[in-house]
Design a protein around this motif. Structure first.
Motif, PDB file in Angstrom:
ATOM      1  N   THR A   7      83.790  47.647  37.659  1.00  0.00           N
ATOM      2  CA  THR A   7      82.295  47.870  37.388  1.00  0.00           C
ATOM      3  C   THR A   7      81.229  48.355  38.972  1.00  0.00           C
ATOM      4  O   THR A   7      81.514  47.079  39.382  1.00  0.00           O
ATOM      5  N   PHE A   8      80.581  48.807  38.656  1.00  0.00           N
ATOM      6  CA  PHE A   8      79.858  49.210  40.467  1.00  0.00           C
ATOM      7  C   PHE A   8      78.343  49.937  39.627  1.00  0.00           C
ATOM      8  O   PHE A   8      78.202  50.169  38.524  1.00  0.00           O
ATOM      9  N   ARG A   9      77.621  49.669  40.610  1.00  0.00           N
ATOM     10  CA  ARG A   9      75.775  50.253  40.358  1.00  0.00           C
ATOM     11  C   ARG A   9      75.526  51.464  41.029  1.00  0.00           C
ATOM     12  O   ARG A   9      76.157  51.759  42.061  1.00  0.00           O
ATOM     13  N   VAL A  10      74.921  52.534  40.449  1.00  0.00           N
ATOM     14  CA  VAL A  10      74.930  53.736  40.954  1.00  0.00           C
ATOM     15  C   VAL A  10      73.474  54.646  40.172  1.00  0.00           C
ATOM     16  O   VAL A  10      72.872  53.927  39.569  1.00  0.00           O
ATOM     17  N   ASP A  11      72.869  55.177  40.896  1.00  0.00           N
ATOM     18  CA  ASP A  11      71.388  55.813  40.828  1.00  0.00           C
ATOM     19  C   ASP A  11      71.325  56.397  39.402  1.00  0.00           C
ATOM     20  O   ASP A  11      72.460  57.145  39.192  1.00  0.00           O
ATOM     21  N   LEU A  33      86.984  59.735  37.952  1.00  0.00           N
ATOM     22  CA  LEU A  33      87.069  58.678  39.425  1.00  0.00           C
ATOM     23  C   LEU A  33      87.744  58.288  39.275  1.00  0.00           C
ATOM     24  O   LEU A  33      88.825  58.080  40.413  1.00  0.00           O
ATOM     25  N   ARG A  34      89.451  57.961  38.123  1.00  0.00           N
ATOM     26  CA  ARG A  34      90.685  57.701  38.372  1.00  0.00           C
ATOM     27  C   ARG A  34      90.992  58.665  39.147  1.00  0.00           C
ATOM     28  O   ARG A  34      92.288  58.646  40.499  1.00  0.00           O
ATOM     29  N   ASP A  35      90.375  59.629  39.178  1.00  0.00           N
ATOM     30  CA  ASP A  35      91.580  61.399  39.738  1.00  0.00           C
ATOM     31  C   ASP A  35      90.716  60.990  41.584  1.00  0.00           C
ATOM     32  O   ASP A  35      91.177  60.742  42.416  1.00  0.00           O
ATOM     33  N   PHE A  36      89.845  60.593  41.660  1.00  0.00           N
ATOM     34  CA  PHE A  36      89.631  60.225  42.659  1.00  0.00           C
ATOM     35  C   PHE A  36      89.784  59.352  43.745  1.00  0.00           C
ATOM     36  O   PHE A  36      89.978  59.253  44.922  1.00  0.00           O
ATOM     37  N   MET A  37      90.048  58.384  42.676  1.00  0.00           N
ATOM     38  CA  MET A  37      90.599  56.939  43.347  1.00  0.00           C
ATOM     39  C   MET A  37      92.145  57.529  43.844  1.00  0.00           C
ATOM     40  O   MET A  37      92.533  56.326  44.592  1.00  0.00           O
TER      41      MET A  37
END
Length: 96
Positions: A7-11, A33-37
């Motif tokens: 969990t993280f905050r984003v605009d 996001l999993r791919d990017f990670m």
């Protein structure tokens, strides 16, 4: 494989743009996001492996230099001149 929640905050605007971009690729935001990670982790592993290889190569060179196993600048230049002459000969031959 166990799973965890990240969990993280984003605009809000960025989240919406990212979600729309993901949908345009038939992917969910979470999938991307999993791919990017995974890609980031892979890049870091490759960088660490390269750094390790590079440090080993440098140490080999330092050990050789410290042992006196070196080539003089004149020898290097002589070998380079042979290489340059051969390259020029091949270039002239390929024009024919």
């Amino acid at each position: 494989m166990s799973e965890a929640t990240f969990t993280f905050r984003v605009d809000d605007g960025l989240k919406e743009q990212f979600s729309n971009a993901a949908k345009s690729r038939d992917r969910s935001s979470a999938q991307l996001l999993r791919d990017f990670m995974r890609d980031f982790v892979k890049q870091q592993q490759e960088a660490a492996e390269h750094d390790s290889w590079f440090r080993r190569e440098v140490q080999i060179g330092l050990d050789a230099a410290n042992a006196g196993d070196v080539v003089s600048a004149e020898e290097v230049e002589a070998e380079a001149e042979v290489w340059r002459a051969e390259t020029r000969r091949k270039m002239i031959g390929s024009r024919s």
